[in-house]
Design a protein around this motif. Structure first.
Motif, PDB file in Angstrom:
ATOM      1  N   MET A   1      40.936  48.409  43.038  1.00 23.93           N
ATOM      2  CA  MET A   1      39.613  48.023  43.545  1.00 23.93           C
ATOM      3  C   MET A   1      38.748  49.251  43.742  1.00 23.93           C
ATOM      4  O   MET A   1      38.851  49.940  44.760  1.00 23.93           O
ATOM      5  CB  MET A   1      39.754  47.275  44.864  1.00 23.93           C
ATOM      6  CG  MET A   1      40.567  46.002  44.725  1.00 23.93           C
ATOM      7  SD  MET A   1      40.718  45.177  46.310  1.00 23.93           S
ATOM      8  CE  MET A   1      42.194  44.205  46.014  1.00 23.93           C
TER       9      MET A   1
ATOM     10  N   TYR B   1      31.610  39.434  41.969  1.00 23.65           N
ATOM     11  CA  TYR B   1      31.944  39.734  43.362  1.00 23.65           C
ATOM     12  C   TYR B   1      32.070  38.495  44.241  1.00 23.65           C
ATOM     13  O   TYR B   1      32.181  38.618  45.460  1.00 23.65           O
ATOM     14  CB  TYR B   1      31.002  40.799  43.936  1.00 23.65           C
ATOM     15  CG  TYR B   1      31.499  42.149  43.499  1.00 23.65           C
ATOM     16  CD1 TYR B   1      32.651  42.689  44.069  1.00 23.65           C
ATOM     17  CD2 TYR B   1      30.905  42.836  42.447  1.00 23.65           C
ATOM     18  CE1 TYR B   1      33.168  43.891  43.626  1.00 23.65           C
ATOM     19  CE2 TYR B   1      31.413  44.045  41.998  1.00 23.65           C
ATOM     20  CZ  TYR B   1      32.556  44.569  42.598  1.00 23.65           C
ATOM     21  OH  TYR B   1      33.074  45.748  42.147  1.00 23.65           O
TER      22      TYR B   1
ATOM     23  N   PRO C   1      36.894  38.682  44.698  1.00 20.86           N
ATOM     24  CA  PRO C   1      37.402  38.641  46.079  1.00 20.86           C
ATOM     25  C   PRO C   1      38.172  37.361  46.400  1.00 20.86           C
ATOM     26  O   PRO C   1      39.163  37.414  47.138  1.00 20.86           O
ATOM     27  CB  PRO C   1      36.141  38.762  46.933  1.00 20.86           C
ATOM     28  CG  PRO C   1      35.180  39.489  46.058  1.00 20.86           C
ATOM     29  CD  PRO C   1      35.457  38.991  44.675  1.00 20.86           C
TER      30      PRO C   1
ATOM     31  N   ARG D   1      37.253  43.226  50.375  1.00 23.95           N
ATOM     32  CA  ARG D   1      37.363  42.166  49.360  1.00 23.95           C
ATOM     33  C   ARG D   1      38.203  40.998  49.869  1.00 23.95           C
ATOM     34  O   ARG D   1      37.892  39.837  49.576  1.00 23.95           O
ATOM     35  CB  ARG D   1      37.948  42.719  48.054  1.00 23.95           C
ATOM     36  CG  ARG D   1      36.985  43.665  47.376  1.00 23.95           C
ATOM     37  CD  ARG D   1      37.306  43.847  45.909  1.00 23.95           C
ATOM     38  NE  ARG D   1      36.658  45.050  45.405  1.00 23.95           N
ATOM     39  CZ  ARG D   1      36.676  45.431  44.134  1.00 23.95           C
ATOM     40  NH1 ARG D   1      37.293  44.708  43.234  1.00 23.95           N
ATOM     41  NH2 ARG D   1      36.073  46.535  43.748  1.00 23.95           N
TER      42      ARG D   1
ATOM     43  N   TYR E   1      29.620  49.174  43.429  1.00 20.61           N
ATOM     44  CA  TYR E   1      29.784  48.021  42.538  1.00 20.61           C
ATOM     45  C   TYR E   1      28.870  48.144  41.313  1.00 20.61           C
ATOM     46  O   TYR E   1      29.213  47.750  40.205  1.00 20.61           O
ATOM     47  CB  TYR E   1      29.471  46.707  43.269  1.00 20.61           C
ATOM     48  CG  TYR E   1      30.409  46.377  44.425  1.00 20.61           C
ATOM     49  CD1 TYR E   1      31.596  47.075  44.627  1.00 20.61           C
ATOM     50  CD2 TYR E   1      30.097  45.351  45.309  1.00 20.61           C
ATOM     51  CE1 TYR E   1      32.439  46.774  45.678  1.00 20.61           C
ATOM     52  CE2 TYR E   1      30.940  45.038  46.372  1.00 20.61           C
ATOM     53  CZ  TYR E   1      32.115  45.749  46.561  1.00 20.61           C
ATOM     54  OH  TYR E   1      32.934  45.446  47.602  1.00 20.61           O
TER      55      TYR E   1
END
Lengths: 99, 461
Positions: B129, B310, B314, B357, B421
């Motif tokens: 991640m 996203y 997650p 996340r 991100y």
């Protein structure tokens, strides 16, 4: 979209994450800003669109005969556990504690 | 002998066959190279010197017997997300410190079948991640071409090891760009295969509908050799495809004459580094000079790839990482009750991005929010997939940048998750559609930051 400290603490507990006060404070702000970014998905009208769970060509299930197969050696598996007794992993009783 | 480490995989394989050097000599050269550059680069979490020399001696025997594969005797680095039996596999996380898997991942068994040499386990962002490898719980990896910059991530250790000549190839994993973006920032070739092309058995799961293992190497042909070894059906991963594995190396001989190259206008945006756009445009012009046909295309839902990713990732993360409770493996912490012990184990074992996340996914999947977030994102994923399907009616491949910037300084984006991100903005959409893509070197000279800009070419499934 804003998550306050109490909501953040609730989500952390659902996820079984113990957080410090400083973490709670920081994550509440950061999760709020990520959620604000994600909010944009609501702009699209997708009422008639089917969801995609996986992009692969095959969404089939696979079965096999229920027959014994070779597995990893027991001692290699148990070597990774912190609490081992008589060839097994020792865990805390769940029923007593939640009763 | 350290110059041996600078060979391409293919050159090294040829040298082994011509008996110019042995695998033990080749491996020692790589270990020497690791010894001299690791203090600066820090690409490896574990260097398996003894294992490597044992592998090399076995490989030399196979090479003497003849008929060995091109990977026989070749040292490679493995992302520390991929299970290696008896060798610590941490996923870059404190929660797995000391974990020694009792089995090998499918891809490791494939490499072993061909007689590769395990040089070591490469650093990564915790549980894959991140986009900079700064989320590793153990160390920060430095970009070999600009030591104050990140190597990209999450397969940053794999990319840096290949770029710094500490391995002839490496395996990484890519969920939203974790092979392509670090390959891009380190100036190596990185290939994310089509979803299902490579088995995920033994790869610690991040987002199961997207995760895919692939090679990083110094040339396209080297990456083709590695992919040919690791691809294929595995009955332990029901999503792995039964399609036959093509001869990727001979496919490299095909030219680009007549190839229709889609250039999506949404991938040339305000705010990207001019040097990146310049390099990618130049690379496309070179393809055209060699006979490719450029076609301007549109992928209209590109802007929605980041928010879609996203939500979906997650959600899958929160489910996949629920297994880490410190009981069967990992580092447990005490607690008054069993539930508190779990929460303390997870609270102290996971780093900040992993916790973010998990919480985001837990929130998005909780009662009352599931439809608004998860189902909505899955529907937008359908639109993104359709964009590509429509584009591939007009073109054979799509060429675009792999990263909006060259390598950025260490520490520049660690405080703002959304900024981090955005480093993956050009790589996220392709895996949502299950498609393969490869990052190539686009610039022929060093840029101002001494990091190469990259071209990404995506293909149909």
């Amino acid at each position: 979209m804003q998550l306050d400290r109490a909501q953040t603490a609730h989500v952390a507990w659902l996820a079984r994450l113990s957080l410090t006060d400083a973490e709670l404070e920081r994550f509440a702000g950061q999760l709020s800003s990520i959620l604000t970014h994600i909010q944009r998905l609501g702009e699209l009208d997708v009422a008639d669109i089917a969801p995609t769970a996986m992009a692969s060509e095959s969404d089939r299930n696979v079965t096999r005969p229920d027959e014994p197969r070779p597995a990893s050696p027991r001692e290699e598996i148990l070597a990774n556990a912190a609490d081992v007794e008589e060839g097994s992993v020792r865990v805390r009783a769940i029923l007593e504690e939640t009763a | 002998m350290s110059e041996l480490s600078a060979l391409t995989l293919e050159q090294a394989a040829a040298g082994l066959r011509a008996r110019e050097f042995s695998s033990v000599e080749l491996t020692q050269a790589v270990l020497d190279r690791i010894g001299s550059v690791e203090p600066d680069v820090r690409a490896y979490l574990t260097v398996t010197a003894d294992e490597a020399l044992t592998n090399a001696r076995a490989a030399d025997q196979r090479l003497r017997n003849g008929g060995a594969s091109l990977l026989c005797g070749i040292p490679g680095g493995i992302k520390d997300l991929i299970a290696t039996r008896g060798i610590q596999t941490t996923a870059g996380s404190r929660i797995l410190e000391g974990f020694k898997p009792p089995y090998n991942a499918f891809v490791i068994e494939q490499l072993r079948r061909d007689g590769y040499v395990l040089a070591g386990k490469c650093n990564l962002d915790e549980f894959a991640m991140g986009s900079s490898t700064e989320n590793s719980a153990y160390q920060v990896t430095h970009n070999p071409f600009a030591l104050d910059c990140v190597p990209g991530g999450s397969s940053g250790g794999s990319a840096a090891a290949v770029a710094a000549e500490e391995a002839f190839f490496a395996l990484g994993t890519d969920t939203g760009g974790s092979i392509r973006q670090p390959a891009s920032l380190c100036g190596v070739v990185g290939l994310k295969p089509t979803y299902g092309r490579v088995s995920r058995w033994g790869v610690i799961a991040m987002a199961s509908s997207l995760d895919q293992v692939g090679p990083l190497a110094r040339t396209v042909r080297d990456a083709a050799i590695v992919l040919g070894c690791i691809a294929g059906r595995d009955e332990l991963d029901s999503t792995s495809t039964t399609r036959p594995v093509p001869d990727y190396l001979s496919a490299c001989e095909r030219g680009v004459k007549g190839l229709r190259v889609g250039v999506p206008k949404e991938y040339f945006i305000d705010g990207m580094e001019p040097a990146v756009e310049q390099a990618v445009r130049a690379a496309i012009a070179e393809l055209v000079r060699q006979g490719a046909v450029p076609v301007e295309i549109s992928l209209p839902h590109t802007d929605y790839a980041l928010p879609t990713y996203y939500v979906i990732v997650p959600c899958e993360v929160s489910a996949n990482l629920a297994r880490f409770d410190g009981i069967r493996y990992g580092v447990p912490q005490p607690g008054e009750t069993m539930w508190e012990a779990y929460a303390n184990t997870r609270g102290s074992g996971f780093g900040a991005e992993v916790k973010r996340r998990i919480m985001l996914g837990t929130y998005a999947l909780s009662a009352g929010y599931h439809d608004a977030y998860y189902v909505q994102a899955q529907k937008v994923r359908t639109l993104i997939k359709r964009d590509f399907e429509e584009a591939f009616e007009q073109v054979d491949v799509i060429a675009c940048p792999a990263s909006p910037s060259t390598a950025f300084p260490i520490g520049a984006k660690t405080e703002d998750p959304v900024q981090m991100y955005l480093a993956d903005i050009f790589t996220l959409a392709i895996p949502l559609a299950g498609l393969p893509a490869r990052a190539y070197e686009a610039a022929s000279e060093w840029s101002h930051s001494q990091c190469r800009e990259r071209l990404q070419v995506g293909g149909a499934q």
